[in-house]
Motif scaffolding. Sequence first.
Motif, short mmCIF file in Angstrom:
data_model
loop_
_atom_site.label_atom_id
_atom_site.label_comp_id
_atom_site.label_asym_id
_atom_site.label_seq_id
_atom_site.Cartn_x
_atom_site.Cartn_y
_atom_site.Cartn_z
N ASP A 12 3.87 14.39 6.80
CA ASP A 12 4.40 13.14 6.27
C ASP A 12 3.33 12.37 5.50
OD1 ASP A 12 6.46 11.13 6.01
OD2 ASP A 12 5.27 9.95 7.44
N ALA A 13 2.12 12.36 5.99
CA ALA A 13 1.04 11.66 5.29
C ALA A 13 0.76 12.29 3.93
CB ALA A 13 -0.23 11.66 6.14
N ALA A 15 2.90 14.02 2.14
CA ALA A 15 4.05 13.72 1.28
C ALA A 15 4.00 12.29 0.76
CB ALA A 15 5.35 13.95 2.06
N MET A 16 3.60 11.35 1.61
CA MET A 16 3.53 9.95 1.18
C MET A 16 2.43 9.76 0.14
SD MET A 16 3.52 6.44 3.42
CE MET A 16 2.33 7.04 4.57
N LEU A 19 3.75 11.15 -3.16
CA LEU A 19 4.75 10.29 -3.77
C LEU A 19 4.13 9.05 -4.40
CD1 LEU A 19 7.63 10.47 -1.14
CD2 LEU A 19 7.74 11.20 -3.53
N VAL A 20 3.16 8.47 -3.73
CA VAL A 20 2.50 7.27 -4.28
C VAL A 20 1.73 7.61 -5.55
CG1 VAL A 20 0.68 5.58 -3.83
CG2 VAL A 20 2.41 6.02 -2.10
N HIS A 55 10.73 5.74 -5.32
CA HIS A 55 10.47 4.51 -4.58
C HIS A 55 11.16 4.56 -3.21
CE1 HIS A 55 9.70 0.28 -3.88
NE2 HIS A 55 10.98 0.11 -3.61
N THR A 58 9.41 7.04 -0.94
CA THR A 58 8.17 6.49 -0.42
C THR A 58 8.45 5.57 0.77
OG1 THR A 58 7.22 6.58 -2.63
CG2 THR A 58 6.08 5.21 -1.02
N THR A 61 9.30 7.82 3.78
CA THR A 61 8.13 8.47 4.36
C THR A 61 7.23 7.46 5.07
OG1 THR A 61 6.98 8.36 2.24
CG2 THR A 61 8.10 10.42 2.77
N ALA A 62 7.16 6.23 4.57
CA ALA A 62 6.34 5.21 5.24
C ALA A 62 6.94 4.83 6.59
CB ALA A 62 6.22 3.97 4.35
N PHE A 65 6.32 7.62 8.90
CA PHE A 65 4.91 7.63 9.29
C PHE A 65 4.67 6.68 10.47
CE2 PHE A 65 0.53 6.14 8.91
CZ PHE A 65 -0.17 7.33 8.85
#
Length: 77
Positions: A12-13, A15-16, A19-20, A55, A58, A61-62, A65
Motif C-alpha cells: 500500500d505504501a 502504491a500510494m 500515485l502521488v 485523486h 490516492t 490508499t491513504a 494505509f
Amino acid sequence: MYGVVVTLLVIDAIAMITLVLLQSGKSAGLSGAISGGAEQLFGKQKARGIDAVMHKATIVTAVLFFVLTFLLGYVVG
C-alpha cells in the motif's frame, strides 16, 4: 498475521507513493508560485478524467494505509 499485515502495508505504501508522484502539480510554473493556492481555492474547476481517478485512488490508499497501520499496532501490542 503480522507478516500479512506488514506485507499489505508495504504494498500500500508503494502504491500510494506511485500515485502521488504520477499526479500532475496543481500550480505549475511561476504564476502558480505567485498566486499560491488562491486560484484553486476560489476557482470552480474540478478534476476530470484520469486526474480525478488518481485523486480518489490516492485517498483510498491513504485510508487503507492508516487502517493497516492501526491494525499492525493492535496485532503487535
